[in-house]
Design a protein around this motif. Structure first.
Motif, PDB file in Angstrom:
ATOM      1  N   LEU A   1     -18.952   0.569  16.815  1.00 44.15           N
ATOM      2  CA  LEU A   1     -20.368   0.698  17.173  1.00 44.15           C
ATOM      3  C   LEU A   1     -21.233  -0.179  16.268  1.00 44.15           C
ATOM      4  N   LEU A   2     -20.927  -0.233  14.982  1.00 46.61           N
ATOM      5  CA  LEU A   2     -21.658  -1.095  14.059  1.00 46.61           C
ATOM      6  C   LEU A   2     -21.555  -2.555  14.479  1.00 46.61           C
ATOM      7  N   LEU A   3     -20.361  -2.986  14.835  1.00 45.68           N
ATOM      8  CA  LEU A   3     -20.176  -4.375  15.280  1.00 45.68           C
ATOM      9  C   LEU A   3     -20.946  -4.654  16.569  1.00 45.68           C
ATOM     10  N   GLN A   4     -20.999  -3.678  17.457  1.00 44.83           N
ATOM     11  CA  GLN A   4     -21.770  -3.856  18.686  1.00 44.83           C
ATOM     12  C   GLN A   4     -23.256  -3.986  18.376  1.00 44.83           C
ATOM     13  N   TYR A   5     -23.754  -3.184  17.430  1.00 48.88           N
ATOM     14  CA  TYR A   5     -25.159  -3.302  17.038  1.00 48.88           C
ATOM     15  C   TYR A   5     -25.419  -4.619  16.311  1.00 48.88           C
ATOM     16  N   LEU A   6     -24.498  -5.026  15.446  1.00 43.94           N
ATOM     17  CA  LEU A   6     -24.686  -6.285  14.723  1.00 43.94           C
ATOM     18  C   LEU A   6     -24.685  -7.487  15.667  1.00 43.94           C
ATOM     19  N   SER A   7     -24.002  -7.369  16.789  1.00 41.68           N
ATOM     20  CA  SER A   7     -24.002  -8.479  17.741  1.00 41.68           C
ATOM     21  C   SER A   7     -25.386  -8.696  18.347  1.00 41.68           C
ATOM     22  N   LEU A   8     -26.275  -7.711  18.224  1.00 43.38           N
ATOM     23  CA  LEU A   8     -27.671  -7.909  18.650  1.00 43.38           C
ATOM     24  C   LEU A   8     -28.338  -9.007  17.821  1.00 43.38           C
ATOM     25  N   CYS A   9     -27.880  -9.182  16.601  1.00 44.59           N
ATOM     26  CA  CYS A   9     -28.438 -10.225  15.737  1.00 44.59           C
ATOM     27  C   CYS A   9     -28.128 -11.624  16.267  1.00 44.59           C
ATOM     28  N   TRP A  10     -27.130 -11.709  17.144  1.00 37.13           N
ATOM     29  CA  TRP A  10     -26.781 -12.981  17.781  1.00 37.13           C
ATOM     30  C   TRP A  10     -27.155 -12.958  19.261  1.00 37.13           C
TER      31      TRP A  10
ATOM     32  N   MET B   1     -27.185   7.084  13.162  1.00 33.34           N
ATOM     33  CA  MET B   1     -28.617   6.756  13.096  1.00 33.34           C
ATOM     34  C   MET B   1     -29.167   7.004  11.697  1.00 33.34           C
ATOM     35  N   TRP B   2     -28.818   8.131  11.100  1.00 32.35           N
ATOM     36  CA  TRP B   2     -29.377   8.446   9.789  1.00 32.35           C
ATOM     37  C   TRP B   2     -28.748   7.616   8.678  1.00 32.35           C
ATOM     38  N   LYS B   3     -27.497   7.183   8.879  1.00 37.76           N
ATOM     39  CA  LYS B   3     -26.891   6.259   7.915  1.00 37.76           C
ATOM     40  C   LYS B   3     -27.619   4.913   7.955  1.00 37.76           C
ATOM     41  N   ALA B   4     -28.046   4.503   9.149  1.00 37.73           N
ATOM     42  CA  ALA B   4     -28.823   3.257   9.281  1.00 37.73           C
ATOM     43  C   ALA B   4     -30.139   3.375   8.530  1.00 37.73           C
TER      44      ALA B   4
ATOM     45  N   ALA C   1     -30.744   5.436   5.965  1.00 39.88           N
ATOM     46  CA  ALA C   1     -30.442   5.486   4.531  1.00 39.88           C
ATOM     47  C   ALA C   1     -30.179   4.085   3.978  1.00 39.88           C
ATOM     48  N   PHE C   2     -29.404   3.278   4.703  1.00 39.58           N
ATOM     49  CA  PHE C   2     -29.131   1.908   4.268  1.00 39.58           C
ATOM     50  C   PHE C   2     -30.428   1.097   4.241  1.00 39.58           C
ATOM     51  N   TYR C   3     -31.286   1.309   5.238  1.00 41.82           N
ATOM     52  CA  TYR C   3     -32.586   0.638   5.308  1.00 41.82           C
ATOM     53  C   TYR C   3     -33.394   0.946   4.048  1.00 41.82           C
ATOM     54  N   LEU C   4     -33.430   2.212   3.667  1.00 38.43           N
ATOM     55  CA  LEU C   4     -34.190   2.603   2.471  1.00 38.43           C
ATOM     56  C   LEU C   4     -33.591   1.996   1.208  1.00 38.43           C
ATOM     57  N   VAL C   5     -32.280   2.101   1.043  1.00 38.19           N
ATOM     58  CA  VAL C   5     -31.624   1.602  -0.172  1.00 38.19           C
ATOM     59  C   VAL C   5     -31.761   0.085  -0.277  1.00 38.19           C
ATOM     60  N   SER C   6     -31.452  -0.645   0.794  1.00 36.05           N
ATOM     61  CA  SER C   6     -31.530  -2.105   0.723  1.00 36.05           C
ATOM     62  C   SER C   6     -32.974  -2.568   0.543  1.00 36.05           C
ATOM     63  N   GLY C   7     -33.908  -1.896   1.202  1.00 37.76           N
ATOM     64  CA  GLY C   7     -35.317  -2.247   1.035  1.00 37.76           C
ATOM     65  C   GLY C   7     -35.795  -2.026  -0.388  1.00 37.76           C
ATOM     66  N   ILE C   8     -35.373  -0.927  -0.975  1.00 38.19           N
ATOM     67  CA  ILE C   8     -35.763  -0.631  -2.359  1.00 38.19           C
ATOM     68  C   ILE C   8     -35.160  -1.667  -3.310  1.00 38.19           C
ATOM     69  N   ILE C   9     -33.923  -2.073  -3.056  1.00 39.49           N
ATOM     70  CA  ILE C   9     -33.304  -3.106  -3.903  1.00 39.49           C
ATOM     71  C   ILE C   9     -34.113  -4.398  -3.839  1.00 39.49           C
ATOM     72  N   VAL C  10     -34.418  -4.855  -2.620  1.00 40.60           N
ATOM     73  CA  VAL C  10     -35.164  -6.111  -2.470  1.00 40.60           C
ATOM     74  C   VAL C  10     -36.532  -5.998  -3.113  1.00 40.60           C
TER      75      VAL C  10
ATOM     76  N   ALA D   1     -31.180   0.246  16.824  1.00 40.34           N
ATOM     77  CA  ALA D   1     -30.991  -1.189  17.038  1.00 40.34           C
ATOM     78  C   ALA D   1     -31.852  -1.999  16.071  1.00 40.34           C
ATOM     79  N   ILE D   2     -33.111  -1.626  15.952  1.00 40.27           N
ATOM     80  CA  ILE D   2     -34.006  -2.362  15.053  1.00 40.27           C
ATOM     81  C   ILE D   2     -33.562  -2.199  13.602  1.00 40.27           C
ATOM     82  N   PHE D   3     -33.233  -0.974  13.193  1.00 39.30           N
ATOM     83  CA  PHE D   3     -32.875  -0.738  11.798  1.00 39.30           C
ATOM     84  C   PHE D   3     -31.559  -1.416  11.430  1.00 39.30           C
ATOM     85  N   ILE D   4     -30.554  -1.384  12.310  1.00 34.36           N
ATOM     86  CA  ILE D   4     -29.281  -2.035  11.995  1.00 34.36           C
ATOM     87  C   ILE D   4     -29.495  -3.539  11.822  1.00 34.36           C
TER      88      ILE D   4
END
Length: 170
Positions: free
Chosen positions: A3-12, A27-30, A32-41, A85-88
């Protein structure tokens, strides 16, 4: 993982996010990753406390914008699919932004002469790609015309990045 690979293919610009059905956990893991990666940046760019607050504001604005759009269009059933889709895709772009920040740090330490041009070029490329991806998602999910999807994606970008940034500058 599939499922992650299918969502990532939206980037292409392949797959239709309406055909993807994420679990609540995914959905909630997406998010959580959004929050963590955003905070890092943001912590690499500014003060970690300010960066964390800005990412939290962005998250609230992202959900608010998606909810408002779907309520206006009377397509509430697409909420989980659209925000996932947007968050992934945003998580993918944010991961690339972390790499760009690391590259910028290396160029600073190496006193690379054209560091600013490279960093600005990478940032512009990532923002344009992000807007194109979100436009594609809106076009696929909500059957927008090309021009409407681009305007909506740009508006989404301004609302989710511009307003929190403006708020933080006050």
């Amino acid at each position: 993982m599939n499922l992650l690979l299918q969502y990532l293919s939206l980037c292409w610009f392949t797959n239709n996010p309406a055909d993807l059905h994420p679990s609540k956990s995914f959905m909630w893991k997406a998010v959580a990753f959004y929050l963590v990666s955003g905070i890092i940046v943001e912590s690499l760019i500014a003060d970690p406390a300010d960066g964390t607050l800005e990412v939290l504001l962005r998250t609230v604005m992202a959900f608010s914008t998606i909810i408002t759009l779907l309520l206006i269009m009377r397509k509430w059933d697409y909420f989980g699919q659209l925000f996932t889709a947007i968050f992934i895709c945003e998580n993918f772009i944010m991961t690339l932004a972390i790499g760009a920040e690391a590259l910028d740090l290396v160029m600073v330490m190496e006193h690379y002469e054209n560091r600013e041009e490279v960093s600005i070029g990478l940032a512009v490329f990532l923002v344009v790609w992000y807007i194109a991806i979100v436009s594609y998602i809106f076009r696929q999910m909500l059957s927008f015309k090309m021009s409407s999807s681009i305007v909506t994606a740009f508006s989404y970008f301004v609302l989710t990045y511009g307003l929190p940034m403006l708020f933080m500058d006050i």
